[in-house]
Scaffold this motif. Structure first.
Motif, short mmCIF file in Angstrom:
data_model
loop_
_atom_site.label_atom_id
_atom_site.label_comp_id
_atom_site.label_asym_id
_atom_site.label_seq_id
_atom_site.Cartn_x
_atom_site.Cartn_y
_atom_site.Cartn_z
N LEU A 51 42.78 40.63 39.54
CA LEU A 51 43.23 39.24 39.55
C LEU A 51 42.08 38.34 39.99
CD1 LEU A 51 45.53 37.11 39.36
CD2 LEU A 51 45.96 37.55 41.79
N ARG A 52 41.76 37.35 39.17
CA ARG A 52 40.78 36.34 39.61
C ARG A 52 41.50 35.42 40.57
NH1 ARG A 52 38.88 31.22 38.82
NH2 ARG A 52 36.59 30.97 38.76
N VAL A 53 41.14 35.52 41.84
CA VAL A 53 41.89 34.79 42.87
C VAL A 53 41.35 33.39 43.12
CG1 VAL A 53 42.71 36.88 44.01
CG2 VAL A 53 40.52 35.88 44.70
N GLY A 54 40.12 33.11 42.67
CA GLY A 54 39.61 31.76 42.88
C GLY A 54 38.15 31.59 42.54
N ASP A 55 37.69 30.37 42.74
CA ASP A 55 36.30 30.00 42.45
C ASP A 55 35.40 30.40 43.61
OD1 ASP A 55 37.02 28.81 40.03
OD2 ASP A 55 37.49 26.90 41.04
N MET A 77 50.09 42.19 43.13
CA MET A 77 49.35 42.42 41.90
C MET A 77 50.29 42.73 40.74
SD MET A 77 46.21 41.88 42.43
CE MET A 77 45.21 42.73 41.23
N GLY A 78 51.42 43.36 41.06
CA GLY A 78 52.39 43.64 40.01
C GLY A 78 52.96 42.37 39.41
N GLN A 79 53.02 41.33 40.21
CA GLN A 79 53.56 40.05 39.74
C GLN A 79 52.49 39.17 39.11
OE1 GLN A 79 55.29 38.39 43.26
NE2 GLN A 79 56.98 39.86 43.33
N SER A 80 51.27 39.21 39.67
CA SER A 80 50.25 38.24 39.29
C SER A 80 49.04 38.84 38.59
CB SER A 80 49.76 37.47 40.54
OG SER A 80 50.85 36.92 41.24
N GLY A 81 48.78 40.12 38.80
CA GLY A 81 47.56 40.72 38.28
C GLY A 81 47.67 41.22 36.86
N THR A 82 46.56 41.71 36.35
CA THR A 82 46.48 42.28 35.01
C THR A 82 46.04 43.73 35.12
OG1 THR A 82 45.91 40.15 34.05
CG2 THR A 82 45.40 42.11 32.74
N ALA A 83 46.77 44.64 34.49
CA ALA A 83 46.43 46.06 34.58
C ALA A 83 45.27 46.39 33.66
CB ALA A 83 47.64 46.91 34.21
N THR A 121 37.31 53.45 33.84
CA THR A 121 37.97 52.32 33.20
C THR A 121 37.12 51.08 33.41
OG1 THR A 121 40.02 51.04 33.02
CG2 THR A 121 39.36 51.71 35.23
N SER A 122 37.21 50.12 32.51
CA SER A 122 36.37 48.92 32.66
C SER A 122 37.02 47.73 31.98
CB SER A 122 34.97 49.16 32.06
OG SER A 122 35.07 49.40 30.67
N LYS A 123 36.55 46.57 32.36
CA LYS A 123 37.00 45.30 31.76
C LYS A 123 35.81 44.37 31.69
CE LYS A 123 40.29 42.72 30.10
NZ LYS A 123 41.03 43.10 28.88
N ILE A 143 40.91 43.67 43.50
CA ILE A 143 41.18 44.91 42.77
C ILE A 143 42.13 45.76 43.61
CG2 ILE A 143 40.20 46.92 41.59
CD1 ILE A 143 39.14 44.29 40.52
N VAL A 144 43.23 46.22 42.98
CA VAL A 144 44.23 47.04 43.68
C VAL A 144 44.59 48.23 42.78
CG1 VAL A 144 46.55 47.13 44.67
CG2 VAL A 144 45.16 45.07 44.93
N GLU A 145 44.67 49.40 43.37
CA GLU A 145 45.13 50.58 42.65
C GLU A 145 46.66 50.51 42.55
OE1 GLU A 145 44.62 55.47 42.90
OE2 GLU A 145 43.48 54.16 44.25
N THR A 146 47.17 50.42 41.32
CA THR A 146 48.60 50.14 41.15
C THR A 146 49.41 51.30 40.57
OG1 THR A 146 47.96 49.01 39.10
CG2 THR A 146 48.44 47.63 41.01
#
Length: 651
Positions: A90-94, A162-168, A178-180, A190-193
């Motif tokens: 999740l990009r949390v901010g600037d 992260m389940g609500q706001s993040g991207t898997a 894995t990479s993005k 970053i959270v292990e989900t």
């Protein structure tokens, strides 16, 4: 001429200037001293099983994480890669550079919900601008470390967030990667989900700044590579069986009164194998140490036991579950006394909100039992019983027909445990088994003159080890044991067939006394009981062990499965059994044991011959002839005396 010289000098000066300035321009173009906001970044994660790596002798202290590729670490940890791990980002901010009153520093935006999870107060903020609040990295790191001291609670909150706001991200592949890419610059959480079945301790959540500063402090780089740690572990499985002490009224108080206390003590102790007579009730248990559970990502989503009973045994359909702090507490427990065993919890399928279901069925000729945790049961396991012992108790009865296998092959009872965590396509299986052994007698009855009637002969058989008599049903010389009797009066009188065959099926390996109570007329009974001793089959059973990195396969044929063995190689996923054959003695002399179908050493072979009695004198029988002979002899002697007297001269 002067003009030409001036032009020449100007040209040389210009070329010199170009040569001098060119590298400066190039350096400025390639410089990474400042962030290029036109770029994007990437995050690559390599996931390794650090627990297995340590066990494999890898020195993890040799490797440090800098955000850049570490080829030495990748080479050393290659075979410990973990497949099936999901990370969310999740990009949390600037990221901003603050300059106020001559003070300059980097500051990072965090959303309000994340501030609350980390315990950040408004007084911790470096800057508030409208709806945006910024903090220094030092404050963020300190608060994250402090929040994670309770570990499970904060991890659960961050995982839920992260389940609500993040991207898997994609699950890690067979290489644990894995990479993005093409990520906007900024601060990322970053959270292990999701975790596969063998991950017990997930990586602590962490922040990544895109771009990041080189470890030497020289420049910015936009492609960050992370090597987070995981700890792994697997549950255990142990299958055991014992003779049921309740049916024989055996207690600690009276056990020393039995003929052989040592035998009794072992007989009523849970172990991998047991010997039993037909109709006996047996106590079964399988014990599993639950795996480590740290947060919702490592929650169990499946914990299922599949039990398969040999066709010679029948389930009583009375399974219960108990949870213990340690396994020793359950060694003297069975279905009947589990409520008094000191268990942390006792579950029954009849409970109002059952924690498990027990499903019984048939698979070919073999009975099956599936013990499956319900949603309520899994919830309780996940939240209360990490690393505790779960024990399933049930009873089964040895059948009284020919379905019971006699001899060294035995009657196995297999159990498997399948478990999954939140990454539900990945699983592992453990297997173990216990074996029940039973035997028989194959006795041939003979007569010395070959004329006696075997059907007139009767035996009673006493188990000398446990002090009971055999009770059985049968006809034509073939019997199936059906129970026990405390007295000889209630014992079965075993009688051979007309051909002299007496077969007794289904006895436990013990010491027995055969007493002949009746014989055919004119033949002698045996002087004393015949002592027969059976030494049971010994089995060394080795359960399966979870592979170092688990089976972790979406299907059994998945060629990319990271199962700890090379692709295409066979998994060692079968229980191994090494046996020592049964043996027997008759009156302390080694006896022959014969097969039952494919099972060796099933029957003890015996042959008992009755001798003809000695003939005794009887009126009207042989005695009359003796009297006549004696009379004739006496008369003859008298006549000889008279003749002799007549010949002598008279005086």
């Amino acid at each position: 001429m002067r003009i030409k010289n001036m032009i020449k000098k100007a040209t040389v000066a210009a070329l010199t200037a170009v040569m001098i300035l060119a590298p400066i321009v190039n350096i400025k173009a390639a410089s990474s001293d400042v962030i290029d906001t036109s770029k994007t970044g990437s995050i690559t994660i390599h996931k390794y099983d650090m627990t297995a790596a340590k066990q494999g002798g890898v020195n993890l202290d040799n490797f440090t994480s800098t955000g850049k590729q570490n080829t030495a670490a990748e080479a050393a940890l290659e075979k410990y890669a973990i497949k099936g791990v999901e990370f969310s980002y999740l990009r949390v901010g600037d990221v901003e550079q603050q300059s106020e009153n001559g003070k300059i520093q980097m500051i990072y935006e965090l959303p309000t919900a994340l501030q609350q999870i980390l315990g950040l107060a408004s007084s911790d903020a470096a800057k508030t601008e409208g709806s945006k609040t910024y903090f220094t990295s030092q404050i963020i790191n300190d608060k994250l470390a402090q929040a994670l001291e309770d570990n499970t609670a904060t991890k659960d909150k961050l995982e839920a967030y992260m389940g609500q706001s993040g991207t898997a991200m994609d699950e890690t592949n067979a290489n644990g990667v894995t990479s993005k890419d093409k990520l906007p610059l900024g601060l990322y959480l970053i959270v292990e989900t999701k975790a596969p079945e063998n991950v017990t301790y997930t990586t602590n959540p962490w922040f990544v700044q895109l771009p990041s500063t080189d470890s030497n402090g020289d420049d910015w780089f936009y492609d960050v590579i992370c090597y987070p740690k995981n700890e792994t572990g697997n549950p255990t499985l142990d299958k055991r069986v014992r003779n049921n002490p309740d049916q024989d009224n055996v207690t600690t108080a009276n056990a020393d009164k039995l003929a052989d206390f040592t035998s009794a003590r072992n007989e009523y102790k849970y172990q991998s194998t047991v010997t039993a007579s037909k109709a006996e009730r047996l106590d079964y248990q399988f014990i599993s140490k639950l795996p480590h559970i740290t947060s919702s990502t490592t929650y169990l989503s499946t914990y299922t036991f599949d039990d398969k009973m040999a066709k010679g045994m029948t389930y009583s359909k009375d399974a219960v579950i108990a949870i213990y702090e340690n396994r020793d507490a359950a060694d003297s427990t069975n279905v009947n006394n589990v409520d008094k065993s000191g268990a942390i919890a006792v579950w029954k399928s009849s409970d109002t909100d059952p924690k498990f279901t027990a499903t019984y069925g048939k698979s070919g000729d073999d009975s099956t039992m599936k013990i499956e945790m319900t949603k309520a049961g899994l919830n309780e396991l996940n939240k209360k019983y990490s690393d505790k012992y779960i024990m399933v108790y049930y009873t089964a009865k040895v059948n009284t027909d020919d379905s019971v296998v006699l001899g060294d092959k035995g009657n196995p009872n297999d159990v498997s445990l399948t478990w999954k965590r939140t990454s539900i396509n990945y699983y592992d299986i453990l297997k173990d088994e216990s074996i029940v052994y039973s035997y028989g007698y194959d006795l041939t009855k003979k007569f010395s003159d070959g004329k006696g009637d075997p059907t007139k002969v009767k035996f009673v058989v006493q188990n000398k080890s446990d002090n009971y008599y055999l009770v059985a049903t049968g006809s034509n010389g073939v019997y199936q044991v059906t129970g026990k009797s405390a007295t000889e009066a209630d014992a079965t009188q075993f009688s051979p067939s007309s051909t002299g065959k007496l077969v007794i099926n289904g006895i436990e390996a013990d010491e027995y006394g055969f007493t002949e109570t009746h014989s055919d007329a004119g033949y002698s009974l045996l002087k004393k009981e015949v002592i027969v001793k059976i030494t049971e089959t010994k089995a060394n059973i080795t359960p399966t062990e979870a592979n170092i990195t688990g089976i972790q396969s979406k299907s059994d044929t998945d060629s990319t499965a990271n199962d700890g063995v090379p692709n295409g190689a066979a998994l060692k996923n079968d229980v191994t059994v090494q046996t020592t054959a049964a043996s027997a003695t008759v009156d302390n002399t080694k006896a022959t044991m014969t097969k039952q179908d494919e099972s060796n050493n099933a029957y003890v072979n015996m042959e008992i011959t009755n001798q003809k009695q000695f003939m005794l004198p009887m009126t009207g029988g042989a005695g009359s002839y003796l009297l006549i002979i004696a009379g004739v002899v006496a008369a003859g002697c008298g006549m000889m005396i008279l003749r002799r007297n007549k010949r002598q001269p008279q005086k």
